[in-house]
Structures are given as C-alpha cells and as structure tokens.
Design a protein around this motif. Structure first.
Motif, PDB file in Angstrom:
ATOM      1  N   ALA A  81       0.841  -1.209   0.000  1.00 24.54           N
ATOM      2  CA  ALA A  81       0.000   0.000   0.000  1.00 24.54           C
ATOM      3  C   ALA A  81       0.872   1.255   0.000  1.00 24.54           C
ATOM      4  CB  ALA A  81      -0.909  -0.003   1.230  1.00 24.54           C
ATOM      5  N   ASN A  82       0.363   2.310  -0.629  1.00 20.02           N
ATOM      6  CA  ASN A  82       1.035   3.603  -0.537  1.00 20.02           C
ATOM      7  C   ASN A  82       0.144   4.666   0.091  1.00 20.02           C
ATOM      8  OD1 ASN A  82      -0.694   4.293  -2.657  1.00 20.02           O
ATOM      9  ND2 ASN A  82       0.903   4.172  -4.214  1.00 20.02           N
ATOM     10  N   LEU A  83      -1.076   4.272   0.461  1.00 20.70           N
ATOM     11  CA  LEU A  83      -2.012   5.185   1.111  1.00 20.70           C
ATOM     12  C   LEU A  83      -2.857   4.413   2.125  1.00 20.70           C
ATOM     13  CD1 LEU A  83      -3.491   7.955   1.309  1.00 20.70           C
ATOM     14  CD2 LEU A  83      -4.982   7.151  -0.537  1.00 20.70           C
ATOM     15  N   VAL A  84      -2.897   4.919   3.350  1.00 20.86           N
ATOM     16  CA  VAL A  84      -3.788   4.358   4.367  1.00 20.86           C
ATOM     17  C   VAL A  84      -4.922   5.359   4.558  1.00 20.86           C
ATOM     18  CG1 VAL A  84      -4.038   3.557   6.751  1.00 20.86           C
ATOM     19  CG2 VAL A  84      -1.879   3.180   5.530  1.00 20.86           C
ATOM     20  N   VAL A  85      -6.143   4.912   4.346  1.00 19.67           N
ATOM     21  CA  VAL A  85      -7.311   5.744   4.576  1.00 19.67           C
ATOM     22  C   VAL A  85      -7.988   5.242   5.842  1.00 19.67           C
ATOM     23  CG1 VAL A  85      -9.592   6.444   3.744  1.00 19.67           C
ATOM     24  CG2 VAL A  85      -7.667   6.288   2.139  1.00 19.67           C
ATOM     25  N   VAL A  86      -8.053   6.117   6.841  1.00 16.77           N
ATOM     26  CA  VAL A  86      -8.764   5.811   8.073  1.00 16.77           C
ATOM     27  C   VAL A  86     -10.138   6.460   7.961  1.00 16.77           C
ATOM     28  CG1 VAL A  86      -8.844   6.121  10.575  1.00 16.77           C
ATOM     29  CG2 VAL A  86      -6.657   5.656   9.441  1.00 16.77           C
ATOM     30  N   ALA A  87     -11.172   5.634   7.948  1.00 17.91           N
ATOM     31  CA  ALA A  87     -12.544   6.123   7.860  1.00 17.91           C
ATOM     32  C   ALA A  87     -13.170   6.015   9.251  1.00 17.91           C
ATOM     33  CB  ALA A  87     -13.340   5.316   6.842  1.00 17.91           C
ATOM     34  N   ASN A  88     -13.253   7.163   9.925  1.00 17.10           N
ATOM     35  CA  ASN A  88     -13.791   7.182  11.283  1.00 17.10           C
ATOM     36  C   ASN A  88     -14.215   8.605  11.614  1.00 17.10           C
ATOM     37  OD1 ASN A  88     -13.093   7.616  14.426  1.00 17.10           O
ATOM     38  ND2 ASN A  88     -13.926   5.583  14.069  1.00 17.10           N
ATOM     39  N   ARG A 119      -4.729   9.413   5.153  1.00 10.21           N
ATOM     40  CA  ARG A 119      -5.847  10.354   5.083  1.00 10.21           C
ATOM     41  C   ARG A 119      -6.848   9.917   6.145  1.00 10.21           C
ATOM     42  NH1 ARG A 119      -2.541  12.286   2.496  1.00 10.21           N
ATOM     43  NH2 ARG A 119      -2.564  12.977   0.326  1.00 10.21           N
ATOM     44  N   TYR A 120      -7.465  10.925   6.763  1.00  8.12           N
ATOM     45  CA  TYR A 120      -8.429  10.670   7.840  1.00  8.12           C
ATOM     46  C   TYR A 120      -9.745  11.327   7.438  1.00  8.12           C
ATOM     47  CZ  TYR A 120      -4.047   9.591  10.110  1.00  8.12           C
ATOM     48  OH  TYR A 120      -2.811   9.056  10.410  1.00  8.12           O
ATOM     49  N   GLN A 135      -3.091   4.969  -6.568  1.00  8.68           N
ATOM     50  CA  GLN A 135      -3.205   4.937  -5.113  1.00  8.68           C
ATOM     51  C   GLN A 135      -3.588   3.524  -4.700  1.00  8.68           C
ATOM     52  OE1 GLN A 135      -6.030   8.279  -4.804  1.00  8.68           O
ATOM     53  NE2 GLN A 135      -4.528   9.277  -3.474  1.00  8.68           N
ATOM     54  N   LYS A 136      -2.681   2.876  -3.981  1.00  5.23           N
ATOM     55  CA  LYS A 136      -2.918   1.516  -3.494  1.00  5.23           C
ATOM     56  C   LYS A 136      -3.394   1.660  -2.057  1.00  5.23           C
ATOM     57  CE  LYS A 136       0.665  -0.172  -6.523  1.00  5.23           C
ATOM     58  NZ  LYS A 136       2.089  -0.471  -6.574  1.00  5.23           N
ATOM     59  N   ILE A 137      -4.693   1.525  -1.872  1.00  4.65           N
ATOM     60  CA  ILE A 137      -5.353   1.931  -0.630  1.00  4.65           C
ATOM     61  C   ILE A 137      -5.515   0.771   0.356  1.00  4.65           C
ATOM     62  CG2 ILE A 137      -7.455   2.935   0.340  1.00  4.65           C
ATOM     63  CD1 ILE A 137      -7.897   4.227  -2.474  1.00  4.65           C
ATOM     64  N   PHE A 138      -5.107   1.035   1.578  1.00  4.23           N
ATOM     65  CA  PHE A 138      -5.381   0.167   2.722  1.00  4.23           C
ATOM     66  C   PHE A 138      -6.401   0.931   3.555  1.00  4.23           C
ATOM     67  CE2 PHE A 138      -3.296  -1.887   6.733  1.00  4.23           C
ATOM     68  CZ  PHE A 138      -4.369  -2.747   6.861  1.00  4.23           C
ATOM     69  N   LEU A 139      -7.633   0.457   3.583  1.00  4.81           N
ATOM     70  CA  LEU A 139      -8.742   1.125   4.260  1.00  4.81           C
ATOM     71  C   LEU A 139      -8.872   0.546   5.667  1.00  4.81           C
ATOM     72  CD1 LEU A 139     -11.205   3.048   4.088  1.00  4.81           C
ATOM     73  CD2 LEU A 139     -12.463   1.163   3.027  1.00  4.81           C
ATOM     74  N   VAL A 140      -8.837   1.417   6.676  1.00  5.89           N
ATOM     75  CA  VAL A 140      -8.897   0.971   8.069  1.00  5.89           C
ATOM     76  C   VAL A 140     -10.093   1.624   8.751  1.00  5.89           C
ATOM     77  CG1 VAL A 140      -7.658   0.826  10.265  1.00  5.89           C
ATOM     78  CG2 VAL A 140      -6.380   0.741   8.110  1.00  5.89           C
ATOM     79  N   VAL A 141     -10.903   0.803   9.426  1.00 14.89           N
ATOM     80  CA  VAL A 141     -12.054   1.287  10.188  1.00 14.89           C
ATOM     81  C   VAL A 141     -11.966   0.776  11.622  1.00 14.89           C
ATOM     82  CG1 VAL A 141     -13.557   1.451   8.155  1.00 14.89           C
ATOM     83  CG2 VAL A 141     -13.534  -0.650   9.501  1.00 14.89           C
ATOM     84  N   ARG A 142     -12.650   1.461  12.525  1.00 14.38           N
ATOM     85  CA  ARG A 142     -12.574   1.104  13.942  1.00 14.38           C
ATOM     86  C   ARG A 142     -13.429  -0.098  14.300  1.00 14.38           C
ATOM     87  NH1 ARG A 142     -11.979   5.827  17.608  1.00 14.38           N
ATOM     88  NH2 ARG A 142      -9.824   5.177  17.574  1.00 14.38           N
TER      89      ARG A 142
END
Length: 161
Positions: free
Chosen positions: A30-37, A61-62, A79-86
């Motif tokens: 991944a080159n981008l971590v998207v935190v969706a919270n 990105r948050y 953008q190689k996205i790693f999507l992280v949620v709580r």
C-alpha cells in the motif's frame, strides 16, 4: 467512475499502530492508508500520533465515513489503498454507502462488558454479529487474522459456533 484500488479493508479499533503501519502496509504494498472514522477525522492529535507509525513513503488520510463514501471513487488508480475502520458498524456503513469492499480483515475488536470473546483479539456483541451477518449477506469475505502470515479464519464460522 472507476473502482478505487482498495487492497484490503481492516477492522481494528486501534486504527493505525505498529502492526497496521508497518507489517500490513508492507505486506500489501500500500502507498495510502485511509482511516474512515468520524471521531478521528477531526482529531489532529490522534492523527499526528498515527502518522508517526507510518514510514515516510506512506501517506495517510483521515476521513469521516460520509466523506469516504463521497470521494473514494475519485481515487487515482496508482493509489494503493489500505482502508482501516474502527469497528464492524463503520465497515457496514461504508459497504452500504457504495464503497467497493469485497474482503475484510478482522484484526482487533477489544473486549468490553456485554461482549463475548471469539478469538484472542476479537470480542463481539449482538450488534456486531448482526453487522457481520449483513456484510456476509452482501458477499463480503470476512477473514480474522492479526498478521499477514497467520492462517486466517472465516469469522462467520466462529460466530456460528
């Protein structure tokens, strides 16, 4: 409208920490971590702490859940996205909102009163189970594993024991 290049979506109530920021990011490429919270999207202190865990070559990105739903399809193919949620409820909101989530890695859901422990790192209550069932019905593969080299378990099998 092209699909965003989401490599993996992970449920982890710690969001970005060592395992996520180094082990998973490197494993996925991944080159981008998207935190969706919703809370973290407006908490600069927490964002700065999480940024410190990531290598300099990885962006983060948050976004709120709604902003993620609104803009994820604008992502560049590079953008190689790693999507992280709580939590699983956030993952379900994203999926129902049109975010193309096909596979979820369930990493960490802390124990709290009223929850039952189904693995060493995951505890669920009735609301969580209901959300997992909905995700499964929507065709999402649900894989419980802490680190990439660990053998994953289908969380639905653990929930139905």
């Amino acid at each position: 409208m092209a699909n965003p290049n989401i490599l993996l979506t992970r449920i982890d109530n710690r969001l970005i920490h060592g395992q996520v920021g180094v082990t998973w990011v490197n494993h996925l490429g991944a080159n981008l971590v998207v935190v969706a919270n919703d809370k973290v999207a407006s908490d600069e202190v927490q964002q700065n702490l999480m940024d410190m865990v990531l290598p300099d070559t990885i962006q983060a990105r948050y976004f709120t859940l709604q902003k993620t739903i609104d803009i994820i399809h604008n992502a560049s193919p590079r953008q190689k996205i790693f999507l992280v949620v709580r939590d699983v409820q956030d993952a379900l909101k994203l999926k129902e909102g049109g975010v193309p989530i096909d596979h979820i890695n369930v990493g960490n859901m802390h124990y709290a009163e009223g929850k039952k422990q189904i693995s060493s790192t995951v505890s669920v209550d009735d609301e969580d189970i209901e959300a997992f069932n909905k995700l499964s019905e929507l065709g999402v593969e649900l894989d419980l594993r802490k680190v990439p080299n660990e053998r994953g378990q289908n969380i639905m099998e653990l929930l139905n024991k």
